[in-house]
Design a protein around this motif. Structure first.
Motif, PDB file in Angstrom:
ATOM      1  N   UNK A 187     -16.563 -80.728   4.845  1.00 47.34           N
ATOM      2  CA  UNK A 187     -16.749 -79.538   4.029  1.00 47.34           C
ATOM      3  C   UNK A 187     -16.981 -79.928   2.583  1.00 47.34           C
ATOM      4  N   UNK A 188     -16.548 -79.074   1.648  1.00 49.19           N
ATOM      5  CA  UNK A 188     -16.692 -79.381   0.226  1.00 49.19           C
ATOM      6  C   UNK A 188     -15.377 -79.113  -0.499  1.00 49.19           C
ATOM      7  N   UNK A 189     -15.411 -79.198  -1.805  1.00 51.52           N
ATOM      8  CA  UNK A 189     -14.191 -79.077  -2.596  1.00 51.52           C
ATOM      9  C   UNK A 189     -13.525 -77.712  -2.450  1.00 51.52           C
ATOM     10  N   UNK A 190     -14.305 -76.699  -2.118  1.00 44.69           N
ATOM     11  CA  UNK A 190     -13.773 -75.339  -2.036  1.00 44.69           C
ATOM     12  C   UNK A 190     -13.430 -74.911  -0.615  1.00 44.69           C
ATOM     13  N   UNK A 191     -14.155 -75.459   0.364  1.00 41.07           N
ATOM     14  CA  UNK A 191     -13.985 -74.978   1.734  1.00 41.07           C
ATOM     15  C   UNK A 191     -13.963 -76.144   2.725  1.00 41.07           C
ATOM     16  N   UNK A 192     -13.119 -76.015   3.712  1.00 40.45           N
ATOM     17  CA  UNK A 192     -13.071 -76.969   4.818  1.00 40.45           C
ATOM     18  C   UNK A 192     -13.937 -76.458   5.956  1.00 40.45           C
ATOM     19  N   UNK A 193     -14.666 -77.365   6.593  1.00 40.86           N
ATOM     20  CA  UNK A 193     -15.456 -76.967   7.770  1.00 40.86           C
ATOM     21  C   UNK A 193     -15.001 -77.690   9.040  1.00 40.86           C
ATOM     22  N   UNK A 194     -14.231 -78.771   8.870  1.00 42.22           N
ATOM     23  CA  UNK A 194     -13.789 -79.498  10.048  1.00 42.22           C
ATOM     24  C   UNK A 194     -12.956 -80.713   9.695  1.00 42.22           C
ATOM     25  N   UNK A 195     -12.490 -81.394  10.731  1.00 44.58           N
ATOM     26  CA  UNK A 195     -11.729 -82.630  10.571  1.00 44.58           C
ATOM     27  C   UNK A 195     -12.316 -83.674  11.504  1.00 44.58           C
ATOM     28  N   UNK A 196     -12.695 -84.801  10.947  1.00 39.29           N
ATOM     29  CA  UNK A 196     -13.164 -85.927  11.772  1.00 39.29           C
ATOM     30  C   UNK A 196     -11.953 -86.732  12.200  1.00 39.29           C
ATOM     31  N   UNK A 197     -11.845 -86.990  13.502  1.00 37.96           N
ATOM     32  CA  UNK A 197     -10.700 -87.733  14.014  1.00 37.96           C
ATOM     33  C   UNK A 197     -11.154 -89.041  14.653  1.00 37.96           C
ATOM     34  N   UNK A 198     -10.296 -90.027  14.521  1.00 38.35           N
ATOM     35  CA  UNK A 198     -10.508 -91.337  15.127  1.00 38.35           C
ATOM     36  C   UNK A 198      -9.635 -91.443  16.364  1.00 38.35           C
ATOM     37  N   UNK A 199     -10.221 -91.724  17.494  1.00 42.16           N
ATOM     38  CA  UNK A 199      -9.434 -91.885  18.722  1.00 42.16           C
ATOM     39  C   UNK A 199      -8.674 -93.205  18.670  1.00 42.16           C
ATOM     40  N   UNK A 200      -7.432 -93.156  19.154  1.00 42.32           N
ATOM     41  CA  UNK A 200      -6.538 -94.299  19.093  1.00 42.32           C
ATOM     42  C   UNK A 200      -6.113 -94.717  20.503  1.00 42.32           C
ATOM     43  N   UNK A 201      -5.528 -95.891  20.595  1.00 45.60           N
ATOM     44  CA  UNK A 201      -4.898 -96.316  21.842  1.00 45.60           C
ATOM     45  C   UNK A 201      -3.610 -97.057  21.505  1.00 45.60           C
ATOM     46  N   UNK A 202      -2.686 -97.017  22.448  1.00 48.60           N
ATOM     47  CA  UNK A 202      -1.406 -97.695  22.258  1.00 48.60           C
ATOM     48  C   UNK A 202      -1.557 -99.178  22.564  1.00 48.60           C
ATOM     49  N   UNK A 203      -0.816 -99.993  21.834  1.00 47.47           N
ATOM     50  CA  UNK A 203      -0.860-101.436  22.039  1.00 47.47           C
ATOM     51  C   UNK A 203       0.314-101.877  22.907  1.00 47.47           C
ATOM     52  N   UNK A 204       0.363-103.140  23.219  1.00 50.13           N
ATOM     53  CA  UNK A 204       1.460-103.703  24.012  1.00 50.13           C
ATOM     54  C   UNK A 204       2.780-103.537  23.259  1.00 50.13           C
ATOM     55  N   UNK A 205       3.836-103.127  23.939  1.00 48.91           N
ATOM     56  CA  UNK A 205       5.129-102.934  23.256  1.00 48.91           C
ATOM     57  C   UNK A 205       5.622-104.222  22.601  1.00 48.91           C
ATOM     58  N   UNK A 206       6.316-104.058  21.455  1.00 41.60           N
ATOM     59  CA  UNK A 206       6.896-105.215  20.783  1.00 41.60           C
ATOM     60  C   UNK A 206       8.262-105.534  21.398  1.00 41.60           C
ATOM     61  N   UNK A 207       9.012-106.427  20.762  1.00 43.35           N
ATOM     62  CA  UNK A 207      10.292-106.857  21.323  1.00 43.35           C
ATOM     63  C   UNK A 207      11.300-105.716  21.442  1.00 43.35           C
ATOM     64  N   UNK A 208      11.151-104.701  20.595  1.00 42.93           N
ATOM     65  CA  UNK A 208      12.029-103.533  20.655  1.00 42.93           C
ATOM     66  C   UNK A 208      11.499-102.438  21.585  1.00 42.93           C
ATOM     67  N   UNK A 209      10.342-102.702  22.210  1.00 40.62           N
ATOM     68  CA  UNK A 209       9.761-101.734  23.125  1.00 40.62           C
ATOM     69  C   UNK A 209       8.882-100.704  22.455  1.00 40.62           C
ATOM     70  N   UNK A 210       8.678-100.833  21.143  1.00 36.64           N
ATOM     71  CA  UNK A 210       7.873 -99.877  20.385  1.00 36.64           C
ATOM     72  C   UNK A 210       6.401-100.259  20.483  1.00 36.64           C
ATOM     73  N   UNK A 211       5.564 -99.308  20.891  1.00 36.14           N
ATOM     74  CA  UNK A 211       4.134 -99.550  20.967  1.00 36.14           C
ATOM     75  C   UNK A 211       3.466 -99.204  19.642  1.00 36.14           C
TER      76      UNK A 211
END
Length: 481
Positions: free
Chosen positions: A355-379
């Motif tokens: 969009x522009x400074x006054x109006x929003x027309x949309x949001x561009x999103x980046x698709x993500x993926x989870x990685x291998x869990x770390x030692x604490x199990x957090x991806x």
């Protein structure tokens, strides 16, 4: 009718009646009804009365849950209320808004063994709502009136909890708050469909009736100095919460159509009070007829998407960078949002506001993926190269969390030490800061967290303040002798 406990083998789990989605999105009323007495008895009777009650250890307040469930099952409602309120100053509020699925109910032995948990939160709410209706909750009358006074900065859950405990001990208590109504985020940050405002008002009114003084529309550092408060009171408790919002840092994020969650929710709650809110009336903070995108995965994000549906949004989407299993918000709130027509874009991160400074027309999103869990199990998460999508939007709401304001600067108190996260630093094992007679509790110490933790810390801070004042009184008496 009364019951014995251990009836989980014959009584199925039942939650209080919930309004149909198509009906509840037309108003801001709480969506859950109260139990009827027999329903509360029956659900409380499912408790297995475990020898090791994991529900209690799963509760930040360490509420004596099995005992007040047994009393409820046996129809001893006033006793159940008194035991429930012995460890919690805001039980009917926690019963409404705690994420029980991650705390007491999630820890319930029945839940872990496949029998489904006891509906602890609903029973807690029922018993303590009854206490108000029956007149069991009265203004605080201390057994001993003390000459010392305590000033509390912040009328949110930590401040309210501390005031309750300190007034019970006989102290003169004054609460200072920047807003025009007490309650903090309970009043302005949480929508009425989760917590109707008269529920908060009756708690703060009880404090006022008990002699607690509220000084509202008071900005510490501008309207009154922190040093003046220190001169006036024997101890100070800083319970401001955290109100600095995290903002987007992607191209286009400066557009007027990008708004902060707290601003949006506050405007909606003010309209619910009947206030004049220009930003709501001119459409800046109003979702009516708009395509709405909310960024975030916590309960604040759920509050925003569900508020937007009630305001008459054309479509509502929630964008979160991880998957549902890793969402920090309550699963119950996500399910409620889905029932109300909210669409979720999981594993998606904002890349640019269109969009522009006054109006929003949309949001561009980046698709993500989870990685291998770390030692604490957090991806972790990583981008999927080339995987982008554009979502239409007329308004983008940032629900990315909250950070502490710079309290030492705002209060002109350079002696207040802060952590690397900007929260106020307190001494090990207690709530006193490194400025004598100044204490801190709640989110301003632990960072953005749950209401139940704010209640716990407010109560514990009150105990520390009592010990500090009494120690000083004893020392003064010894010196005089």
């Amino acid at each position: 009718m009364t019951y014995e406990t251990n009836r989980f083998v014959v009584e199925y789990k039942k939650t209080p009646p919930k309004a149909e989605a198509k009906t509840r999105i037309t108003n801001f009323n709480e969506i859950y009804s109260d139990f009827k007495p027999e329903q509360a008895n029956a659900q409380a009777s499912r408790c297995a009365q475990c020898g090791v009650p994991f529900c209690q250890s799963g509760c930040p307040l360490q509420n004596n849950i099995p005992d007040w469930l047994r009393m409820t099952a046996e129809g001893r409602f006033e006793e159940a209320f008194r035991l429930s309120s012995a460890t919690s100053t805001l039980p009917e509020i926690c019963g409404r808004i705690c994420p029980q699925d991650r705390l007491c109910e999630g820890s319930c032995v029945l839940e872990q063994s496949g029998w489904e948990n006891v509906t602890i939160g609903a029973v807690e709410r029922y018993v303590n709502d009854m206490a108000f209706e029956e007149g069991w909750i009265e203004p605080i009358v201390p057994a001993l009136e003390r000459g010392e006074s305590v000033g509390i900065i912040g009328a949110g859950p930590a401040g309210i909890a501390a005031a309750d405990r300190l007034r019970t001990l006989g102290y003169k208590v004054t609460i200072y708050d920047r807003y025009d109504r007490p309650g903090g985020l309970l009043t302005y940050g949480i929508p009425s469909f989760k917590l109707e405002k008269d529920v908060v008002l009756r708690r703060t009114q009880r404090l006022a009736d008990s002699g607690v003084e509220f000084v509202l529309n008071c900005d510490i550092g501008n309207d009154v100095s922190f040093e003046e408060l220190r001169q006036k009171h024997d101890a100070i408790l800083i319970a401001t919460g955290v109100y600095k919002v995290r903002r987007l840092s992607v191209p286009g994020c400066g557009s007027k159509g990008v708004v902060a969650a707290l601003d949006y929710l506050t405007a909606s709650n003010r309209k619910g009070f009947g206030d004049a809110v220009e930003a709501y009336d001119n459409g800046t903070l109003n979702a009516e007829g708009k395509t709405v995108v909310v960024i975030g995965g916590g309960d604040t994000a759920m509050d925003c998407v569900r508020t937007a549906t009630r305001q008459g949004a054309k479509a509502v989407t929630c964008v979160y960078r991880r998957d549902r299993a890793n969402m920090p918000g309550s699963d119950r709130e996500v399910a409620n949002a889905e029932e109300e027509g909210v669409k979720f874009e999981w594993l998606s991160a904002p890349k640019a506001v269109l969009g522009d400074a006054e109006h929003v027309s949309g949001l561009r999103i980046q698709r993500m993926r989870l990685t291998t869990p770390d030692a604490q199990g957090r991806q972790g998460i990583e981008d999927i190269p080339g995987a982008e999508n554009d979502l239409p939007a007329d308004i983008v709401i940032e629900a990315l969390g909250f950070e502490p304001e710079n309290i030492p600067v705002l209060f002109n108190q350079p002696g207040l030490e802060v952590t690397k996260w900007g929260t106020i630093k307190v001494q090990a094992g207690e709530f006193q800061t490194f400025v004598p007679g100044v204490f801190a509790a709640g989110d301003i110490v632990r960072g953005a967290s749950l209401v139940v933790w704010a209640v716990r810390e407010g109560q514990d801070a009150a105990a520390d303040i009592h010990h500090y004042i009494q120690s000083n009184v004893s020392a003064s008496l010894e010196a005089a002798q």
